[in-house]
Write a protein that holds these residues in place. Structure first.
Motif, PDB file in Angstrom:
ATOM      1  N   VAL A 282       8.132   2.611  -2.990  1.00 57.33           N
ATOM      2  CA  VAL A 282       6.620   2.457  -2.440  1.00 57.33           C
ATOM      3  C   VAL A 282       6.028   1.257  -2.820  1.00 57.33           C
ATOM      4  N   GLU A 283       6.213   0.742  -3.966  1.00 58.48           N
ATOM      5  CA  GLU A 283       5.598  -0.495  -4.353  1.00 58.48           C
ATOM      6  C   GLU A 283       6.057  -1.801  -3.818  1.00 58.48           C
ATOM      7  N   ALA A 284       7.443  -1.857  -3.234  1.00 57.61           N
ATOM      8  CA  ALA A 284       8.147  -2.975  -2.604  1.00 57.61           C
ATOM      9  C   ALA A 284       7.718  -2.868  -1.132  1.00 57.61           C
ATOM     10  N   VAL A 285       6.944  -2.223  -0.489  1.00 53.08           N
ATOM     11  CA  VAL A 285       6.655  -2.134   0.769  1.00 53.08           C
ATOM     12  C   VAL A 285       5.342  -2.338   1.076  1.00 53.08           C
ATOM     13  N   SER A 286       4.892  -3.403   1.605  1.00 55.55           N
ATOM     14  CA  SER A 286       3.321  -3.636   2.018  1.00 55.55           C
ATOM     15  C   SER A 286       2.991  -2.906   3.139  1.00 55.55           C
ATOM     16  N   VAL A 287       1.562  -2.783   3.313  1.00 54.90           N
ATOM     17  CA  VAL A 287       1.104  -2.122   4.682  1.00 54.90           C
ATOM     18  C   VAL A 287       1.726  -3.032   6.055  1.00 54.90           C
ATOM     19  N   ALA A 288       1.553  -4.279   5.627  1.00 56.92           N
ATOM     20  CA  ALA A 288       1.814  -5.034   6.990  1.00 56.92           C
ATOM     21  C   ALA A 288       3.400  -5.004   7.445  1.00 56.92           C
ATOM     22  N   GLN A 289       4.339  -4.655   6.331  1.00 59.23           N
ATOM     23  CA  GLN A 289       5.438  -4.486   6.631  1.00 59.23           C
ATOM     24  C   GLN A 289       5.630  -3.059   7.554  1.00 59.23           C
ATOM     25  N   ILE A 290       4.876  -2.132   6.904  1.00 57.08           N
ATOM     26  CA  ILE A 290       4.719  -0.833   7.653  1.00 57.08           C
ATOM     27  C   ILE A 290       4.489  -0.946   9.058  1.00 57.08           C
ATOM     28  N   MET A 291       3.396  -1.468   9.211  1.00 55.04           N
ATOM     29  CA  MET A 291       2.702  -1.752  10.657  1.00 55.04           C
ATOM     30  C   MET A 291       3.558  -2.621  11.551  1.00 55.04           C
ATOM     31  N   ASP A 292       4.387  -3.247  10.747  1.00 56.26           N
ATOM     32  CA  ASP A 292       5.121  -4.262  11.777  1.00 56.26           C
ATOM     33  C   ASP A 292       6.433  -3.201  12.132  1.00 56.26           C
ATOM     34  N   ALA A 293       6.814  -2.557  11.213  1.00 51.71           N
ATOM     35  CA  ALA A 293       8.034  -1.582  11.582  1.00 51.71           C
ATOM     36  C   ALA A 293       7.551  -0.368  12.477  1.00 51.71           C
ATOM     37  N   ALA A 294       6.367  -0.300  12.651  1.00 53.89           N
ATOM     38  CA  ALA A 294       5.789   0.935  13.642  1.00 53.89           C
ATOM     39  C   ALA A 294       5.285   0.259  15.020  1.00 53.89           C
ATOM     40  N   GLY A 295       5.549  -1.114  14.880  1.00 49.10           N
ATOM     41  CA  GLY A 295       5.472  -1.901  16.196  1.00 49.10           C
ATOM     42  C   GLY A 295       3.727  -2.149  16.373  1.00 49.10           C
ATOM     43  N   MET A 296       3.210  -2.175  15.095  1.00 54.39           N
ATOM     44  CA  MET A 296       1.760  -2.526  15.255  1.00 54.39           C
ATOM     45  C   MET A 296       1.010  -3.626  14.533  1.00 54.39           C
ATOM     46  N   THR A 297      -0.083  -3.952  14.566  1.00 54.92           N
ATOM     47  CA  THR A 297      -0.548  -5.026  13.779  1.00 54.92           C
ATOM     48  C   THR A 297      -1.438  -4.430  12.653  1.00 54.92           C
ATOM     49  N   HIS A 298      -1.193  -5.166  11.570  1.00 62.70           N
ATOM     50  CA  HIS A 298      -1.945  -4.765  10.261  1.00 62.70           C
ATOM     51  C   HIS A 298      -3.244  -4.432  10.312  1.00 62.70           C
ATOM     52  N   GLY A 299      -3.935  -5.131  11.276  1.00 63.49           N
ATOM     53  CA  GLY A 299      -5.226  -4.764  11.415  1.00 63.49           C
ATOM     54  C   GLY A 299      -5.719  -3.498  11.968  1.00 63.49           C
ATOM     55  N   GLY A 300      -4.730  -2.745  12.461  1.00 59.32           N
ATOM     56  CA  GLY A 300      -5.109  -1.516  13.131  1.00 59.32           C
ATOM     57  C   GLY A 300      -4.782  -0.418  12.085  1.00 59.32           C
ATOM     58  N   PHE A 301      -4.322  -0.557  10.778  1.00 60.76           N
ATOM     59  CA  PHE A 301      -4.158   0.159   9.766  1.00 60.76           C
ATOM     60  C   PHE A 301      -5.445   0.987   9.457  1.00 60.76           C
ATOM     61  N   PRO A 302      -6.711   0.648   9.077  1.00 59.10           N
ATOM     62  CA  PRO A 302      -7.708   1.225   8.760  1.00 59.10           C
ATOM     63  C   PRO A 302      -8.337   2.251   9.956  1.00 59.10           C
ATOM     64  N   ARG A 303      -7.749   2.198  11.147  1.00 60.55           N
ATOM     65  CA  ARG A 303      -7.985   3.319  12.148  1.00 60.55           C
ATOM     66  C   ARG A 303      -7.420   4.562  11.853  1.00 60.55           C
ATOM     67  N   HIS A 304      -6.308   4.451  11.027  1.00 56.39           N
ATOM     68  CA  HIS A 304      -5.298   5.609  10.968  1.00 56.39           C
ATOM     69  C   HIS A 304      -5.581   6.120   9.375  1.00 56.39           C
ATOM     70  N   PHE A 305      -5.648   5.423   8.304  1.00 53.78           N
ATOM     71  CA  PHE A 305      -5.647   5.764   6.848  1.00 53.78           C
ATOM     72  C   PHE A 305      -6.774   5.098   5.968  1.00 53.78           C
ATOM     73  N   ALA A 306      -7.167   5.846   5.388  1.00 52.41           N
ATOM     74  CA  ALA A 306      -8.235   5.163   4.343  1.00 52.41           C
ATOM     75  C   ALA A 306      -7.772   3.989   3.450  1.00 52.41           C
ATOM     76  N   ASN A 307      -6.415   4.198   3.142  1.00 51.09           N
ATOM     77  CA  ASN A 307      -5.882   3.159   2.211  1.00 51.09           C
ATOM     78  C   ASN A 307      -4.286   3.557   2.111  1.00 51.09           C
ATOM     79  N   LYS A 308      -3.690   2.560   1.398  1.00 53.13           N
ATOM     80  CA  LYS A 308      -2.132   2.817   1.370  1.00 53.13           C
ATOM     81  C   LYS A 308      -1.638   4.326   0.487  1.00 53.13           C
ATOM     82  N   GLN A 309      -2.465   4.389  -0.436  1.00 57.63           N
ATOM     83  CA  GLN A 309      -2.050   5.893  -1.283  1.00 57.63           C
ATOM     84  C   GLN A 309      -2.218   6.964  -0.124  1.00 57.63           C
ATOM     85  N   GLU A 310      -3.194   6.898   0.557  1.00 55.97           N
ATOM     86  CA  GLU A 310      -3.364   8.105   1.663  1.00 55.97           C
ATOM     87  C   GLU A 310      -1.987   8.199   2.483  1.00 55.97           C
TER      88      GLU A 310
END
Length: 179
Positions: free
Chosen positions: A28-56
């Motif tokens: 968990v600690e070794a993976v950033s939100v940017a890496q997750i969004m990239d793996a999902a085929g999306m931009t980092h900027g779209g993350f807040p539309r789906h989750f309040a934070n990484k912990q969620e």
């Protein structure tokens, strides 16, 4: 559900799937939100539309991984032998990103916030209940399941590979599986 709502739900599911895989692969600690969004085929900027934070996202991704394993390995039906046969394999050992969330992240999650531990504790309780409602049966299943998880953790951390294979074989024998 409108198209935009449907697309949002699909995007959210893709993020959870990517996070689940990456967390089990790298931690968990070794993976950033940017890496997750990239793996999902999306931009980092779209993350807040789906989750309040990484912990969620962590909580949802780990719950999803635990639920996915119950269904894919037959544990939702309480068939321990089917579960153990799928679990104690080289394939599972060599691919933590698609395997058991408990074996992949147990040590890390034991130090996670209470809400994350609670999410996985609920999944453990459901699994124990799936193995039957007799307390002795549940205790035996929990002991055998603990053996599987511990064996997988050890098999992944040791070198050389033949020692890893010996650990898997010993665990299979210990829980009563054929060679």
């Amino acid at each position: 559900m409108g198209t935009s709502q449907h697309q949002k739900a699909q995007s959210r599911a893709a993020i959870i799937t990517a996070a689940s895989r990456l967390f089990r692969e790298r931690g968990v600690e070794a993976v950033s939100v940017a890496q997750i969004m990239d793996a999902a085929g999306m931009t980092h900027g779209g993350f807040p539309r789906h989750f309040a934070n990484k912990q969620e996202l962590v909580n949802e991704a780990l719950a999803s991984a635990a639920d996915e394993q119950r269904v894919s390995n037959g544990t939702s039906s309480g068939d321990f032998e089917t579960f153990a046969n799928a679990y104690l394999t080289r394939q599972h050992r060599d691919h933590p990103e698609t395997g058991c969330v408990f074996a992949a992240l147990g040590g890390e999650i034991s130090r996670a916030p209470a809400e994350t531990r609670h999410v996985l504790s609920e999944r453990i309780q459901r699994q124990v209940e799936a193995f039957g409602d007799d307390p002795d049966m549940q205790a035996a299943a929990l002991g055998r399941w603990s053996t599987l998880i511990g064996a997988m953790v050890l098999a992944r951390l040791v070198e050389p590979e033949d020692l890893s294979d010996q650990i898997i074989a010993a665990a299979r024998k210990f829980v009563g599986l054929p060679d």
